[in-house]
Design a protein around this motif. Sequence first.
Motif, PDB file in Angstrom:
ATOM      1  N   PRO A   5       0.838  -1.203   0.000  1.00  0.00           N
ATOM      2  CA  PRO A   5       0.000   0.000   0.000  1.00  0.00           C
ATOM      3  C   PRO A   5       0.876   1.256   0.000  1.00  0.00           C
ATOM      4  CG  PRO A   5      -0.862  -1.612   1.541  1.00  0.00           C
ATOM      5  CD  PRO A   5       0.464  -2.141   1.075  1.00  0.00           C
ATOM      6  N   GLY A   6       0.525   2.183  -0.874  1.00  0.00           N
ATOM      7  CA  GLY A   6       1.341   3.380  -1.041  1.00  0.00           C
ATOM      8  C   GLY A   6       2.511   3.191  -1.979  1.00  0.00           C
TER       9      GLY A   6
ATOM     10  N   GLU B 221      -4.005   2.958  -0.098  1.00  0.00           N
ATOM     11  CA  GLU B 221      -3.622   2.548   1.252  1.00  0.00           C
ATOM     12  C   GLU B 221      -4.310   1.265   1.697  1.00  0.00           C
ATOM     13  OE1 GLU B 221      -1.201   3.670   3.074  1.00  0.00           O
ATOM     14  OE2 GLU B 221      -0.708   5.112   1.512  1.00  0.00           O
ATOM     15  N   ASP B 222      -5.479   0.963   1.106  1.00  0.00           N
ATOM     16  CA  ASP B 222      -6.123  -0.313   1.451  1.00  0.00           C
ATOM     17  C   ASP B 222      -5.563  -1.470   0.625  1.00  0.00           C
ATOM     18  OD1 ASP B 222      -7.217   0.033  -1.072  1.00  0.00           O
ATOM     19  OD2 ASP B 222      -9.284   0.225  -0.387  1.00  0.00           O
TER      20      ASP B 222
END
Length: 393
Positions: A209-210, A234-235
């Motif tokens: 994530p990211g 992010e999820d």
Amino acid sequence: MTGDESERRARSDWTALGRTLRERGVLTADWAPSFEAVPRAGFLPEVMWPYDMGSRTSAVCDRNADPARWYAAAATNVPITTQWDDGRHTGTAPGRVPTSSSSMPSVVMEMLAALDVRDGHRVLEIGTGTGWAAALLTHRLGGDRVVTVEVDATVAASARAALDRAGRHPTVLTGDGLLGHPDQGPYDRTVITAGLRQVPYALVEQTVPGGLIVMPWGSSLTTADRLVRLVVAEDGRTACGHLTTPVEFMKARSQRVQVDQGAYLPDGFPGGATASSTGLTASEAGFEEPWSHPFLTVAGLLVPDCLLLRDRRGDTVSVWLYGLTDRSWAAALLTDGVARSTVHQSDPRHLWDELTGAHRWWTGHGSPSAERFGITVTPEGGTAWLDDPVRTV
């Protein structure tokens, strides 16, 4: 000039190329030491085919026969074909289809800059090729932080040997890179060096994530690609990003687009096609510059599962459209200075009508540049958007 003299001259030329790329802003300060320490000459075969950007042709270059020319090409900002026809090619004349290469140094460095790697990052590279990009990543991050996957066993073996000679030791795997390599993931950064038509969701799943995914992406309509920098949410479930620089990469082998033109017209032209007329000209549609014209990028999004072929003869451009999921086709001869041209198109899709509808959509939205478009990848597939992911196309 001897081979040793040619190699020394090439080192100087490589340094000069680095200086030029830095001045252009393509080679960033954080990548400059790796670029200088890892010249691509160490990753090129003795026989190769540099691409002439002016004539759009490739000619053989043999290090043993002409070391000065070979080393000069290695230190020049041009793409170099290193394999034709999936390795079936023999002889020194160019083959039919280039299937492995060393990309232009400027493009390689632009993609690496877009990766925004940091110390400690783990990177997955899809498409090892000559091994040069993997060597740059290894110089920057260390061999234990880089995994690179190559679909062609012969190409992978050559890359491993070149990396060993250079003292660079990433993990080099042979296999379908579009499946990723979860055993050593997840990865902070993923970079794909083959043109994609669909983005495998496995690569999103294997990027943190990211994290970032940098790749050349395009539609089935043309061979043109755009660099895309996807940011994983992010999820961890989606990734999205804008289209950027126009490029053209060899396509991932499992995603190549080909048609048997005879299968569409078994009874000859025009078969059962209907005739109509069009006011769309070759210049308006961008048929003269399919690698960079923004409309053809948009048309690829709005006219899915379609292949466009075009050819200019004198003052006339012939254009063919082929449906990839049925036997729909369309053809037009567009003559310079002629306001309307005849179009033939067959059922069921009427592809020329779809293309002109896409052109109306594009001009109706102010003829937006390709950079205003982006893609989002989800478990269900991919969607395209204009300006913002909520404005789906």
